[in-house]
Structures are given as structure tokens and as C-alpha cells.
Design an enzyme around this catalytic site. Sequence first.
Site, PDB file in Angstrom:
ATOM      1  NE  ARG A 277      -3.710  -2.543   2.205  1.00  0.00           N
ATOM      2  CZ  ARG A 277      -4.598  -2.704   3.013  1.00  0.00           C
ATOM      3  NH1 ARG A 277      -5.071  -1.845   3.715  1.00  0.00           N
ATOM      4  NH2 ARG A 277      -5.369  -3.910   2.682  1.00  0.00           N
TER       5      ARG A 277
ATOM      6  NE  ARG B 110      -1.433   4.398   9.016  1.00  0.00           N
ATOM      7  CZ  ARG B 110      -2.946   3.933   8.698  1.00  0.00           C
ATOM      8  NH1 ARG B 110      -3.190   3.479   7.535  1.00  0.00           N
ATOM      9  NH2 ARG B 110      -3.706   3.855   9.585  1.00  0.00           N
TER      10      ARG B 110
ATOM     11  CD  GLU C 273      -8.836  -1.834  10.075  1.00  0.00           C
ATOM     12  OE1 GLU C 273      -9.058  -0.690  10.124  1.00  0.00           O
ATOM     13  OE2 GLU C 273      -8.727  -2.618   9.051  1.00  0.00           O
TER      14      GLU C 273
ATOM     15  CB  SER D 259     -11.484  -4.769   8.042  1.00  0.00           C
ATOM     16  OG  SER D 259     -12.670  -3.980   7.520  1.00  0.00           O
TER      17      SER D 259
ATOM     18  NE  ARG E 156      -2.372  -2.443  11.053  1.00  0.00           N
ATOM     19  CZ  ARG E 156      -3.272  -1.571  10.819  1.00  0.00           C
ATOM     20  NH1 ARG E 156      -4.473  -1.535  11.079  1.00  0.00           N
ATOM     21  NH2 ARG E 156      -2.837  -0.433  10.211  1.00  0.00           N
TER      22      ARG E 156
END
Length: 423
Positions: A260, A275, A347, A350, A389
Amino acid sequence: MLDPKLLRNETAQVAEQLARRGFDLDVALLAKLEEERKQAQLDAQELQTERNSRSKNIGKAKAAGEDIAPLLKEIEDLGDRHKAAESRLNDVLTQLEQIAMGIPNIAQADVPAGKDESENQEVLRWGEPRQFDFEVKDHVDLGAALGMDFDTAAKISAARFVTLSGPLAKLQRALTQFMLDLHSEQHGYTETYVPYLVNADSLKGTGQLPKFEEDLFKVNDGEFYLIPTAEVPVTNIVRDTITEDASLPLKFVAHTPCFRSEAGSYGRDVRGLIRQHQFEKVELVQIVRPEDSAAAHEELTAHAEKVLQMLELPYRKVNLCTGDLGFSSTKTYDLEVWLPSQQTYREISSCSNFGDFQARRLQARWRNPATGKPELVHTLNGSGLAVGRTLLALMENHQQADGSVVIPEALRAYMGGQDMLRV
RNA sequence: GGAGAACUGGCCGAGUGGUUGAAGGCGCACGCCUGGAAAGUGUGUAUAGGUUAAUAGCCUAUCGAGGGUUCGAAUCCCUCGUUCUCCGCCA
């Protein structure tokens, strides 16, 4: 993409639904273009019909040995008129298509209204955040002694990359294996290996293009894109296919790296693993009959929760409000894991039900035995889990006073029986 | 990377410019035949868009994809993709 018929015929209701999630549909423009489309299509088809029948007559005349020159003269300008009508039609269709591709999905009725993540609705909490009798370190500090190195990664690539070495690298692999085994052996998913470079059509199918190109890494001048999630290649398995009823539901689990660009998130989560431009994820994807998707969504989310439970990581489950809902989703549960260093839930998964939104773009269908006709499937996916994560959550939640990290019971078999990462 | 061949409906396969959405076969569905089945036999068997109350009818598009030539393209031309064969390279 929404159902174009719905968009056409129930424009007002659709606009109302979209307003709930903060999207402003230009009803007037749509109505105007729709009117133009109808007229242009009628014109083009009419000229087409005339051309077809004239051409047939010329064929007959020629076969009968007649002189066709006068017939040709009669339709001299027909071709040009037809071309003009078609290009008018194409213009309108292109405009309509662009609008349609930019419209997000409609939220389900039980999605709470809200403007942003602050109005997400907590559904449940699992596990008690641990009380520490020493000062907790975050995963960066813990990782420094265990083989997590951001500086070296920055040298090799840039910021937002990491290198892991030794036991931490192994732990990440162990987590991946554990998740893949759990979902494929206990939850009925088919383990799947897919390309990490995909074409633009695949990204359009799942909704990342055309609207979110800046979030992606583009390769070879746009020939390929690096996948931002396994959702893209895995869901595209069923693009342009008609699945037999007996084969449904299709359940896939895949481990892939995800890439990303994180454009627009400068300054956010700059520290640590949270991130990154590149991270590992185990993804769950289900292709189901429309009537089964709500139940499948609950089931899939539970499968992701199971991972957190087995790793003894406290988490909460939230129902995203309309303002925080992803572009393609009808309803999304986020799973948020407790991070002691931040004293908050973050988070880690999802899980979304896309209804027929992706299926329409993908032309992913099944043959409904009740009608005998191909109809759109429903697609779902969820992280099960984001491995990077999970690694950091595990380190932080299971840390000891001396900086070592206890390996949860469920994972030890994957670590050669090791029960702790020692400093 | 180079050379060559191919790509037609659920499948096989015919079709080199004219009423071809596409012969024929297989498969599938329904019927006839049969005590029942097989065989035989008859009918049907795509997707999308428009129009419409209508999954009735009618119109349009679709022979790998996109462009082009033509009054007319599955058929001719161009570009791209995929598959196969041979050569080169390579984990």
C-alpha cells in the site's frame, strides 16, 4: 457497482440511501444523462435496423443478378448517420459509466448512521486487557532486542518497511502457518496461492479502481499493480464465471504480502509495524448465494475472531458506521486488538459483506436452480488476520518485565515447542 | 526474446464477404414410445441492453478483446490477449 436498473428507476431512494453514508448523488445530472442515453440508443438502434434490412436487400438483389448501384445510392449517408448516432451514444454511456463506478455501495439497514469512526458501534469485547506491574514497552522497543530493524529496511528501501531476523522472522512465519492451518483445517476454507501482481481489470472488479489508484503501487507503466490485499486476486478467481449451485459457497484462504502506498497518511502511525508499505496478511474470501451472505458474514467474522482468541489477544468487535464504511461494502465488522502501549484498540481485521456490488463489476454469477438463470453472487472477505499487526499485538500483550515475549500455547507447535522469545 | 499454428454456443465441430445467433453432433430439459429402462423418435435448449405491466412480443449487440475496410464481416486488414509447437534464456 450498484444495479443500473435500480439507479435508473429508483433514483430518489438510492440517493436517500447514499446520503446516509455521506455521498451526494447528482440526481438531476443522472436524470438528464439517462434521458439522453435513451434517445441516443433509440436513434442508433433505429439506424442499425435500417442498415441491416437494406444490406439484406442488397444481398438478395445481388444474388438475383440485379443492378445494386441505385440501392447503394439510396443509403449513401446512412453509414455516417449511424456512426454519429453511435458515437453520441458512446459518449453518454461513458459518462454514465464513470458516474456509476464512482458511486459507493448502499449500507445495510443495521449499519449505524455516523460521520466517522468515532460513531462506530461496539458489538462486543473479548478478553481482559492485562494489568502490567512494570512499565510496558511498545513493539518497537521490544523488537529492537529481538531482530526487528526499521533502519536497515529504510536503507534497503525507505521508511515504512521493516526487516525481521531470527526468532521474530520465524514467529511471523509461525503466525501465518497457524492461521492458514486453522482456516483450512477447522473452518473449511481452501488454501489458495495467487499472483501478487494483478491487472487493472481485477482491481476494477473488486472496487479499488478507478477511484483509489493513488493507494496502489503501479508496476511497468500500469501493466500491473501490486496487490493491496489478497481480496483482489482471490475474489477475481470468479470473475466472468458462472458457478454451479452445488459448488457454493466457495471459501478461500490465502496468505499474501500486501502493498500500500499510504499516500495521504503521512505522519500517521509513523512508528513501528502498524502502517507499512509491505505487510503479510491471511485473507478469507467467500463467494455465496445472495440469501446466505448475511449469515456468511457473521460466520467469517467469527473465524477471524477465533484467531485472536486462540492467541489470547483481547479485542473488540465494532460495526462500522455509514461514514467509516468502505466504498464497496454493505456492512463491515472491524476487529480491534488491544495494544497496551497505546492503551487502545487498533484495527487488526476488517470483515465485509459486499452484497452483489463486486459481483456486478466482476460478472461473477451462479446458476440459480429456482430460475435456471445466471444471477449475481454475493462476495465477502475479511482479514484472518493481518499478520504484521498480529505479531506486534502478540509482542506487546505477552511481553515480560525483562523484554522477553511469551508465545501463546496455540502457537508453540509452530515454533518447535519454544514457549518464549528470550532477549 | 525469436519463429510458426490456433482461439466459434455447456462441450466437440462446420463455416473465407450477403436473409448465419450461427449447419451437424454430444450433453441437457420436456414429450412420444415401453410393464419399466435402454434404444428410437419429436420439440426445445445462450448472454446482455432497449422497449414493455410482462422472465409475452419486438428491436439491438455478441463467433478471444479492441479498432479498421465495406451497403453488408465469424469470414478481409491492424493492434492486443490467451493456448499450443519449435528455438533461445532461466528459478
